[in-house]
Design an enzyme around this catalytic site. Structure first.
Site, PDB file in Angstrom:
ATOM      1  N   HIS A  82     -75.451  43.053  30.675  1.00  0.00           N
ATOM      2  CA  HIS A  82     -74.402  43.991  30.255  1.00  0.00           C
ATOM      3  C   HIS A  82     -74.447  44.254  28.757  1.00  0.00           C
ATOM      4  O   HIS A  82     -74.915  43.415  27.976  1.00  0.00           O
ATOM      5  CB  HIS A  82     -73.022  43.413  30.600  1.00  0.00           C
ATOM      6  CG  HIS A  82     -72.839  43.125  32.048  1.00  0.00           C
ATOM      7  ND1 HIS A  82     -71.984  42.167  32.523  1.00  0.00           N
ATOM      8  CD2 HIS A  82     -73.432  43.662  33.147  1.00  0.00           C
ATOM      9  CE1 HIS A  82     -72.048  42.128  33.844  1.00  0.00           C
ATOM     10  NE2 HIS A  82     -72.915  43.031  34.248  1.00  0.00           N
ATOM     11  N   LYS A  92     -72.191  39.000  20.662  1.00  0.00           N
ATOM     12  CA  LYS A  92     -71.606  37.928  21.485  1.00  0.00           C
ATOM     13  C   LYS A  92     -72.076  36.578  20.975  1.00  0.00           C
ATOM     14  O   LYS A  92     -73.241  36.393  20.638  1.00  0.00           O
ATOM     15  CB  LYS A  92     -72.020  38.098  22.956  1.00  0.00           C
ATOM     16  CG  LYS A  92     -71.490  39.383  23.574  1.00  0.00           C
ATOM     17  CD  LYS A  92     -72.104  39.712  24.906  1.00  0.00           C
ATOM     18  CE  LYS A  92     -71.629  41.071  25.388  1.00  0.00           C
ATOM     19  NZ  LYS A  92     -72.346  41.552  26.574  1.00  0.00           N
ATOM     20  N   TYR A 152     -67.275  32.903  25.559  1.00  0.00           N
ATOM     21  CA  TYR A 152     -67.958  33.658  24.504  1.00  0.00           C
ATOM     22  C   TYR A 152     -67.012  34.571  23.735  1.00  0.00           C
ATOM     23  O   TYR A 152     -66.054  35.093  24.298  1.00  0.00           O
ATOM     24  CB  TYR A 152     -69.151  34.438  25.066  1.00  0.00           C
ATOM     25  CG  TYR A 152     -68.887  35.321  26.242  1.00  0.00           C
ATOM     26  CD1 TYR A 152     -68.707  34.787  27.504  1.00  0.00           C
ATOM     27  CD2 TYR A 152     -68.861  36.692  26.103  1.00  0.00           C
ATOM     28  CE1 TYR A 152     -68.471  35.593  28.603  1.00  0.00           C
ATOM     29  CE2 TYR A 152     -68.632  37.512  27.197  1.00  0.00           C
ATOM     30  CZ  TYR A 152     -68.439  36.949  28.430  1.00  0.00           C
ATOM     31  OH  TYR A 152     -68.217  37.761  29.509  1.00  0.00           O
ATOM     32  N   ASP A 190     -73.529  44.527  39.537  1.00  0.00           N
ATOM     33  CA  ASP A 190     -74.776  44.128  38.851  1.00  0.00           C
ATOM     34  C   ASP A 190     -76.002  44.427  39.715  1.00  0.00           C
ATOM     35  O   ASP A 190     -77.063  44.760  39.205  1.00  0.00           O
ATOM     36  CB  ASP A 190     -74.714  42.647  38.472  1.00  0.00           C
ATOM     37  CG  ASP A 190     -73.747  42.410  37.311  1.00  0.00           C
ATOM     38  OD1 ASP A 190     -73.481  41.232  36.998  1.00  0.00           O
ATOM     39  OD2 ASP A 190     -73.242  43.411  36.737  1.00  0.00           O
TER      40      ASP A 190
HETATM   41  C1  LIG Z   1     -66.118  41.812  30.336  1.00  0.00           C
HETATM   42  C2  LIG Z   1     -64.671  42.000  30.704  1.00  0.00           C
HETATM   43  C3  LIG Z   1     -64.273  42.158  32.010  1.00  0.00           C
HETATM   44  N1  LIG Z   1     -62.957  42.318  32.312  1.00  0.00           N
HETATM   45  C4  LIG Z   1     -62.571  42.458  33.713  1.00  0.00           C
HETATM   46  C5  LIG Z   1     -63.250  43.610  34.436  1.00  0.00           C
HETATM   47  C6  LIG Z   1     -63.459  43.101  35.833  1.00  0.00           C
HETATM   48  O1  LIG Z   1     -62.336  43.442  36.642  1.00  0.00           O
HETATM   49  C7  LIG Z   1     -63.513  41.587  35.687  1.00  0.00           C
HETATM   50  C8  LIG Z   1     -64.916  41.038  35.829  1.00  0.00           C
HETATM   51  O2  LIG Z   1     -65.740  41.757  34.925  1.00  0.00           O
HETATM   52  P1  LIG Z   1     -67.307  41.652  35.061  1.00  0.00           P
HETATM   53  O3  LIG Z   1     -67.699  41.666  36.495  1.00  0.00           O
HETATM   54  O4  LIG Z   1     -67.918  42.674  34.124  1.00  0.00           O
HETATM   55  O5  LIG Z   1     -67.573  40.192  34.459  1.00  0.00           O
HETATM   56  P2  LIG Z   1     -69.033  39.551  34.216  1.00  0.00           P
HETATM   57  O6  LIG Z   1     -69.963  39.947  35.276  1.00  0.00           O
HETATM   58  O7  LIG Z   1     -68.801  38.119  33.928  1.00  0.00           O
HETATM   59  O8  LIG Z   1     -69.539  40.280  32.897  1.00  0.00           O
HETATM   60  C9  LIG Z   1     -69.603  39.622  31.653  1.00  0.00           C
HETATM   61  O9  LIG Z   1     -70.725  38.794  31.672  1.00  0.00           O
HETATM   62  C10 LIG Z   1     -71.884  39.252  31.009  1.00  0.00           C
HETATM   63  C11 LIG Z   1     -72.853  38.103  30.930  1.00  0.00           C
HETATM   64  C12 LIG Z   1     -71.608  39.806  29.671  1.00  0.00           C
HETATM   65  O10 LIG Z   1     -72.360  39.635  28.699  1.00  0.00           O
HETATM   66  C13 LIG Z   1     -70.441  40.673  29.518  1.00  0.00           C
HETATM   67  O11 LIG Z   1     -69.783  40.330  28.319  1.00  0.00           O
HETATM   68  C14 LIG Z   1     -69.457  40.698  30.604  1.00  0.00           C
HETATM   69  O12 LIG Z   1     -69.612  41.964  31.167  1.00  0.00           O
HETATM   70  O13 LIG Z   1     -63.008  41.277  34.378  1.00  0.00           O
HETATM   71  C15 LIG Z   1     -61.973  42.347  31.339  1.00  0.00           C
HETATM   72  O14 LIG Z   1     -60.780  42.522  31.638  1.00  0.00           O
HETATM   73  N2  LIG Z   1     -62.350  42.212  30.023  1.00  0.00           N
HETATM   74  C16 LIG Z   1     -63.666  42.019  29.672  1.00  0.00           C
HETATM   75  O15 LIG Z   1     -63.961  41.878  28.463  1.00  0.00           O
END
Ligand SMILES: Cc1cn([C@H]2C[C@H](O)[C@@H](COP(=O)(O)OP(=O)(O)O[C@H]3O[C@H](C)C(=O)[C@H](O)[C@H]3O)O2)c(=O)[nH]c1=O
Length: 207
Positions: A82, A92, A152, A190
């Site tokens: 991401h 980050k 992070y 993803d």
């Molecule tokens: C990133 C983020 C997400 N969210 C909410 C949005 C979704 O409803 C839920 C899960 O989000 P996501 O599926 O994008 O989470 P990850 O797959 O862990 O993504 C993260 O993990 C990878 C390794 C990264 O580097 C990014 O910083 C980040 O996108 O959290 C928020 O409310 N705030 C935030 O800053």
């Protein structure tokens, strides 16, 4: 209950006491491994896990505005890759509170000779190390243990409208993940991310 995904062994460093914060540049020099100082005693240890002034004195000037934390129950969970596009692109600073990850940063800066290449490092609670992923990189990780908790700091607030992603198994990048695609655990989002060749230029500075 499906069998736990098979994880290929990845070299995990043995923790050792540090007398000062250590900073090591990876093969893409802007990506750094930071290992804060640990004060060990009979109770355990104390460590300053973030010190803005100490980082600034080491030339790391990012200002972080948001803390994130995620728990992945299954080893072989892949989150990423991401990034956010300008004007809210994020640097980050990633560390692991419990368990361990193989952390990956892919260079998206088209004006750099390292464009389209990646660096990776094992980041673990045991080592107490951290990885600094600057603006201009896609970031992701694969967990190496069950119940891995990642914490992070990011240098810009979350903005869904500026949230972008890159396929973890882009053949042109060929990341050597420690889990086979058949065994990995990913979100539907993803799994559907595009390859680098299909991404617009997001980070080249406009001359
Ligand atoms: C990133 C983020 C997400 N969210 C909410 C949005 C979704 O409803 C839920 C899960 O989000 P996501 O599926 O994008 O989470 P990850 O797959 O862990 O993504 C993260 O993990 C990878 C390794 C990264 O580097 C990014 O910083 C980040 O996108 O959290 C928020 O409310 N705030 C935030 O800053």
């Amino acid at each position: 209950m499906s069998a736990a995904p098979q994880i290929r062994q990845v070299q995990i460093n043995i923790p050792h006491e540090q007398t000062t914060m250590q900073i090591q540049a990876l093969a893409i020099a802007d990506v750094k491994i930071i290992t804060p100082r640990k004060f060990g005693d009979e109770r355990g240890y104390f460590s300053e896990t973030y010190n803005k002034q100490a980082l600034a004195e080491a030339g790391i000037e990012e200002t972080f505005v948001q803390d994130n934390q995620s728990l992945s129950a299954t080893r072989g969970t892949v989150r990423g890759l991401h990034f956010q596009i300008p004007p809210v692109a994020q640097a980050k600073l990633v560390r692991v509170l419990r368990g361990s990850i193989l952390d990956v940063a892919v260079d998206l800066r088209r004006d750099q000779p390292t464009y389209g290449t990646y660096v990776s490092a094992v980041i673990s609670a045991r080592d107490g190390n951290q990885i600094l992923v600057p603006v201009g990189f896609a970031h992701g990780f694969c967990t190496l243990e069950p119940d891995t908790e990642v914490f992070y700091k990011v240098s810009a607030p979350y903005s869904p409208a500026h949230d972008r992603g890159l396929s973890w198994i882009d053949k042109d990048i060929a990341i050597d993940w420690p889990v086979d695609p058949a065994d990995a655990v990913l979100s539907a989002k993803d799994l559907a991310l595009p390859c680098l060749a299909d991404l617009p230029d997001c980070f080249t500075l406009r001359r």
